[in-house]
Design a protein around this motif. Structure first.
Motif, PDB file in Angstrom:
ATOM      1  N   TYR A   1       5.911   3.187   7.596  1.00 24.89           N
ATOM      2  CA  TYR A   1       4.522   3.517   7.234  1.00 24.89           C
ATOM      3  C   TYR A   1       4.472   4.257   5.902  1.00 24.89           C
ATOM      4  CZ  TYR A   1      -0.024   5.852   7.298  1.00 24.89           C
ATOM      5  OH  TYR A   1      -1.267   6.327   6.952  1.00 24.89           O
TER       6      TYR A   1
ATOM      7  N   SER B   1       6.713   4.194   3.490  1.00 27.95           N
ATOM      8  CA  SER B   1       7.102   3.267   2.421  1.00 27.95           C
ATOM      9  C   SER B   1       5.948   2.344   2.056  1.00 27.95           C
ATOM     10  CB  SER B   1       8.314   2.435   2.850  1.00 27.95           C
ATOM     11  OG  SER B   1       9.412   3.268   3.141  1.00 27.95           O
ATOM     12  N   LEU B   2       5.237   1.857   3.075  1.00 25.34           N
ATOM     13  CA  LEU B   2       4.083   0.989   2.836  1.00 25.34           C
ATOM     14  C   LEU B   2       3.021   1.711   2.019  1.00 25.34           C
ATOM     15  CD1 LEU B   2       2.380  -1.611   3.432  1.00 25.34           C
ATOM     16  CD2 LEU B   2       1.564  -0.426   5.488  1.00 25.34           C
TER      17      LEU B   2
ATOM     18  N   VAL C   1       3.379   4.232   0.010  1.00 22.19           N
ATOM     19  CA  VAL C   1       3.877   4.431  -1.356  1.00 22.19           C
ATOM     20  C   VAL C   1       3.714   3.142  -2.155  1.00 22.19           C
ATOM     21  CG1 VAL C   1       5.949   4.813  -2.750  1.00 22.19           C
ATOM     22  CG2 VAL C   1       5.468   6.312  -0.808  1.00 22.19           C
ATOM     23  N   ASN C   2       4.095   2.018  -1.544  1.00 18.97           N
ATOM     24  CA  ASN C   2       3.983   0.725  -2.221  1.00 18.97           C
ATOM     25  C   ASN C   2       2.537   0.354  -2.537  1.00 18.97           C
ATOM     26  OD1 ASN C   2       6.749   0.367  -2.218  1.00 18.97           O
ATOM     27  ND2 ASN C   2       6.767  -0.790  -0.302  1.00 18.97           N
ATOM     28  N   GLU C   3       1.616   0.808  -1.689  1.00 17.43           N
ATOM     29  CA  GLU C   3       0.185   0.538  -1.906  1.00 17.43           C
ATOM     30  C   GLU C   3      -0.430   1.507  -2.920  1.00 17.43           C
ATOM     31  OE1 GLU C   3      -1.804  -1.895  -0.516  1.00 17.43           O
ATOM     32  OE2 GLU C   3      -0.036  -2.790   0.420  1.00 17.43           O
ATOM     33  N   GLY C   4       0.359   2.461  -3.382  1.00 17.59           N
ATOM     34  CA  GLY C   4      -0.143   3.422  -4.353  1.00 17.59           C
ATOM     35  C   GLY C   4      -1.015   4.505  -3.754  1.00 17.59           C
TER      36      GLY C   4
ATOM     37  N   GLU D   1       2.446   9.638  -2.550  1.00 22.87           N
ATOM     38  CA  GLU D   1       3.556   9.993  -3.430  1.00 22.87           C
ATOM     39  C   GLU D   1       4.481  10.876  -2.596  1.00 22.87           C
ATOM     40  OE1 GLU D   1       2.903  11.176  -7.768  1.00 22.87           O
ATOM     41  OE2 GLU D   1       3.237  13.097  -6.750  1.00 22.87           O
TER      42      GLU D   1
END
Length: 201
Positions: free
Chosen positions: A77, A79-80, A82-85, A88
């Protein structure tokens, strides 16, 4: 005392519902601890930007075991997000010795002051009275409770599918206490009195 470590998650959108995001992060930590029994009651939550109006734009997780925190920080969750912006995440760092100590306490008695809770307790007591064959008198309620500032953090249980609220208060502590927290990483009014660093940022 043993060294402690932490990492912070900052919610990037400034107009986000910080309490909702905190609840989702705490749910992830809760599931992580349930699936890693050696971590149970060992990871704590701190709110670096806590103030009177909000839990703040970040959440921190604190533990005496660095590897445990590294494992938590790589949950899918997080990581997701973070990847979605949207999040941080900091790296895991050692807690400085110079910070003061606080408790973030789950205070369940706060919920008892809300009308829904009062209604349910009245209904339960009337059912009990009926089962015992005693007179159905309305219970006397005490309305003289004084409640200090708190925030409401919504939580969803993955096991039961139910949603509920964590009522959380911040309390200053004179000194560091042993890592003893509930499964949501919070202290309680009596049994679990662990403290966390006040990571004000």
């Amino acid at each position: 005392m043993t060294k402690r470590y932490y990492f912070c998650i900052r919610y990037i959108p400034t107009d986000a519902d910080f309490e909702l995001l905190a609840g989702r992060c705490i749910s992830q930590m809760h599931m992580f601890m349930v699936n890693n029994q050696q971590a149970l009651h060992k990871i704590a939550v701190s709110f670096p930007n806590w103030n009177e109006s909000t839990v703040g734009q970040s959440i921190a997780f604190v533990c005496e075991h660095k590897e445990t925190l590294i494992g938590l920080s790589f949950q899918p969750y997080f990581s997701l997000m973070v990847n979605e912006g949207l999040f941080e995440i900091s790296s895991v760092a050692e807690v400085p010795d110079t910070v003061s100590e606080v408790r973030f306490i789950r205070n369940q008695t706060i919920g008892k002051n809300f009308l829904g809770s009062k209604r349910r307790r009245i209904e339960r007591s009337m059912v009990r009275a009926e089962q015992l064959g005693t007179e159905r008198l309305l219970p006397v309620t005490r309305e003289d409770r004084v409640i200090n500032s708190f925030h409401s953090i919504p939580i969803s249980s993955s096991s039961s599918g139910q949603s509920y609220i964590l009522f959380v208060q911040k309390e200053l502590a004179d000194e560091r206490s042993n890592s003893n927290f509930n499964s949501y990483g919070l202290a309680t009014n009596q049994e679990r009195r662990g403290t966390v660093p006040d990571l004000a940022i």
